[in-house]
Design a protein around this motif. Structure first.
Motif, PDB file in Angstrom:
ATOM      1  N   GLN A   9       0.814  -1.220   0.000  1.00 37.03           N
ATOM      2  CA  GLN A   9       0.000   0.000   0.000  1.00 37.03           C
ATOM      3  C   GLN A   9       0.850   1.274   0.000  1.00 37.03           C
ATOM      4  N   ALA A  10       2.179   1.117   0.056  1.00 32.39           N
ATOM      5  CA  ALA A  10       3.036   2.307   0.184  1.00 32.39           C
ATOM      6  C   ALA A  10       2.912   3.200  -1.043  1.00 32.39           C
ATOM      7  N   ARG A  11       2.903   4.509  -0.810  1.00 34.18           N
ATOM      8  CA  ARG A  11       2.757   5.409  -1.956  1.00 34.18           C
ATOM      9  C   ARG A  11       4.123   5.636  -2.629  1.00 34.18           C
ATOM     10  N   PRO A  12       4.135   6.004  -3.925  1.00 37.14           N
ATOM     11  CA  PRO A  12       5.422   6.235  -4.593  1.00 37.14           C
ATOM     12  C   PRO A  12       6.188   7.344  -3.879  1.00 37.14           C
ATOM     13  N   GLY A  13       7.496   7.208  -3.762  1.00 38.21           N
ATOM     14  CA  GLY A  13       8.303   8.240  -3.101  1.00 38.21           C
ATOM     15  C   GLY A  13       8.350   8.079  -1.598  1.00 38.21           C
ATOM     16  N   ALA A  14       7.637   7.099  -1.080  1.00 36.64           N
ATOM     17  CA  ALA A  14       7.658   6.894   0.374  1.00 36.64           C
ATOM     18  C   ALA A  14       9.040   6.390   0.799  1.00 36.64           C
ATOM     19  N   ILE A  15       9.439   6.767   2.019  1.00 32.96           N
ATOM     20  CA  ILE A  15      10.689   6.248   2.576  1.00 32.96           C
ATOM     21  C   ILE A  15      10.349   5.014   3.396  1.00 32.96           C
ATOM     22  N   ILE A  46       1.561   9.185   9.798  1.00 31.14           N
ATOM     23  CA  ILE A  46       2.963   8.981   9.393  1.00 31.14           C
ATOM     24  C   ILE A  46       3.016   8.283   8.032  1.00 31.14           C
ATOM     25  N   ILE A  47       2.151   7.309   7.853  1.00 25.14           N
ATOM     26  CA  ILE A  47       2.078   6.629   6.540  1.00 25.14           C
ATOM     27  C   ILE A  47       1.710   7.659   5.469  1.00 25.14           C
ATOM     28  N   ASN A  48       0.714   8.497   5.772  1.00 24.23           N
ATOM     29  CA  ASN A  48       0.258   9.490   4.781  1.00 24.23           C
ATOM     30  C   ASN A  48       1.349  10.512   4.485  1.00 24.23           C
ATOM     31  N   ALA A  49       2.234  10.736   5.463  1.00 20.33           N
ATOM     32  CA  ALA A  49       3.334  11.693   5.250  1.00 20.33           C
ATOM     33  C   ALA A  49       4.465  11.064   4.428  1.00 20.33           C
ATOM     34  N   GLY A  50       4.340   9.787   4.077  1.00 18.25           N
ATOM     35  CA  GLY A  50       5.315   9.171   3.177  1.00 18.25           C
ATOM     36  C   GLY A  50       6.436   8.430   3.886  1.00 18.25           C
ATOM     37  N   VAL A  51       6.127   7.840   5.036  1.00 21.00           N
ATOM     38  CA  VAL A  51       7.119   6.991   5.723  1.00 21.00           C
ATOM     39  C   VAL A  51       6.459   5.640   5.989  1.00 21.00           C
ATOM     40  N   GLU A  60      15.481  12.065   6.614  1.00 23.91           N
ATOM     41  CA  GLU A  60      14.336  12.548   5.838  1.00 23.91           C
ATOM     42  C   GLU A  60      13.021  12.027   6.443  1.00 23.91           C
ATOM     43  N   ALA A  61      13.038  10.774   6.875  1.00 29.46           N
ATOM     44  CA  ALA A  61      11.823  10.215   7.497  1.00 29.46           C
ATOM     45  C   ALA A  61      11.462  11.015   8.740  1.00 29.46           C
TER      46      ALA A  61
END
Ligand SMILES: Cc1ncc(COP(=O)(O)O)c(C=O)c1O
Length: 354
Positions: A10-16, A310-315, A344-345
């Motif tokens: 489910q991770a979004r593109p660009g996620a760390i 936190i997931i929505n923020a891309g981590v 970055e995370a």
């Protein structure tokens, strides 16, 4: 699909990713060279079911020197990673309805292997510091068949004291319980000592792998070492599901176990720095939890809303309930990630912690 893998998709593109429990170092060159030599020398056929003799000898020397425990090559089965070693050991020991104990939260395979063997998984709750509580272990032990011990632990990063391990092994021996000691993170301990359960009793199966120690997760090379009676049965399960571990990986593993541990120390030092970076960063942001002592994980208490933010923020981190019934309000962070990515995370997490 395990809770971890499902989540990853489910991770979004660009996620760390601070999600995967996989070293991000390359396999050391001397190990790669040994594998290439094995291919060139045509060491590419089946091996003994239990593994190449020289490798089992090297594993026994390692267990004697590093762990202070004594096994003969005939008491070792080389497997496709610690994962297969866990599977064949639990399948061998557990009959229909037998109770299988392990820490809850704990590594996902223990429960699954217990169910596949027809057993009854039974999680032992941890104390407030995420360590095993010897009394809670004892309470569940009578009538159980197997206790899976994992120190340093996934997902909590905790390391048990030798006294705790001894107490569990000795009580288990009296109760007729076999201890399976999963020691895959033994080299990644920051400031404490590793104690192998087999030092404290005969009722122990020791499981380990090259996967985490030598950054070799994809090579699929691990082993179990156990008393004769257990090995004699486990090899039957192993030979019909696996025949033998990959020959090329076995020759690579000989180089790993005989080539010195400078490469491991280098990785450990780097993990230690990443641990400090992530821990200091998270505590500055207001998270409050004891500093984990081993492996490359932090198990951080947090409400589900913050986890989602936190997931929505891309981590990418993993929800605690992937690891058992008692961990809904936690998340696992892996610091098997570069310092740059950890930094970055932390910046991204700071945008949602207010
Ligand atoms: C505690 C623990 N045991 C065993 C394994 C499986 O190791 P392997 O890749 O050698 O099968 C893992 C992998 O994440 C683990 O965390």
């Amino acid at each position: 699909m395990s809770g971890i893998r499902k989540f990853f998709q489910q991770a979004r593109p660009g996620a760390i990713s601070l999600g995967l429990g996989q070293p991000d170092f390359p396999t050391p060159d001397h190990i790669k060279d040994a594998a290439i030599d094995a291919i060139r020398n045509n060491l590419t056929g089946y091996t003994f079911n239990t593994g190449v003799y020289e490798l089992r000898e090297a594993i026994c020397s390692k267990l004697a020197v590093e762990n202070g425990i004594s096994y003969t090559p005939d008491q070792v089965i080389v497997t496709a990673g610690a994962g297969e070693a866990l599977f064949i050991t639990i399948t061998t020991l557990v009959d229909e309805g037998d109770r299988v104990l392990f820490a809850d939260p704990g590594f996902v395979s223990y429960e699954a292997c217990a169910v596949l063997a027809g057993g009854r998984p039974d999680g032992v709750p941890l104390d407030d510091t995420l360590h095993l509580d010897v009394e809670a272990c004892k309470e569940k032990m009578d009538g159980a068949k197997v206790f899976v011990l994992n120190s340093p632990a996934n997902p909590t990063g905790t390391v048990e004291d030798p006294g705790t391990i001894r107490a569990i092994v000795e009580y288990a021996a009296d109760a007729g319980v076999t201890v399976i000691s999963d020691e895959v993170y033994e080299h990644f301990i920051y400031g404490k000592e590793h104690a192998s359960a087999a030092r404290f009793g005969e009722n122990v199966v020791t499981i380990n792998a090259t996967s985490k120690t030598y950054a070799m997760t994809g090579w699929r090379l691990g082993y179990m070492a156990a008393p004769d009676a257990i090995v004699g049965q486990a090899v039957k399960v192993h030979q019909y599901c696996q025949t033998c571990a990959t020959s090329i990986s076995q020759y690579a593993a000989i180089a790993a176990y005989t080539g010195g541990n400078d490469c491991v120390r280098m990785m450990k030092d780097e993990y230690a720095q990443r641990r400090d970076l992530l821990y200091d960063g998270l505590t500055r942001l207001g998270f409050d939890f004891p500093k984990p002592e081993g492996a490359f994980y932090m198990f951080v208490p947090m409400e589900r809303e913050l986890f989602q933010a936190i997931i929505n923020a891309g981590v990418v981190i993993i929800p605690g309930d992937a690891f058992g019934a008692n961990a809904g309000n936690y998340a696992r962070f892996s610091y098997a990630a570069s310092r740059e990515n950890i930094t970055e995370a932390l910046k991204r997490i700071a945008t949602v912690t207010g």
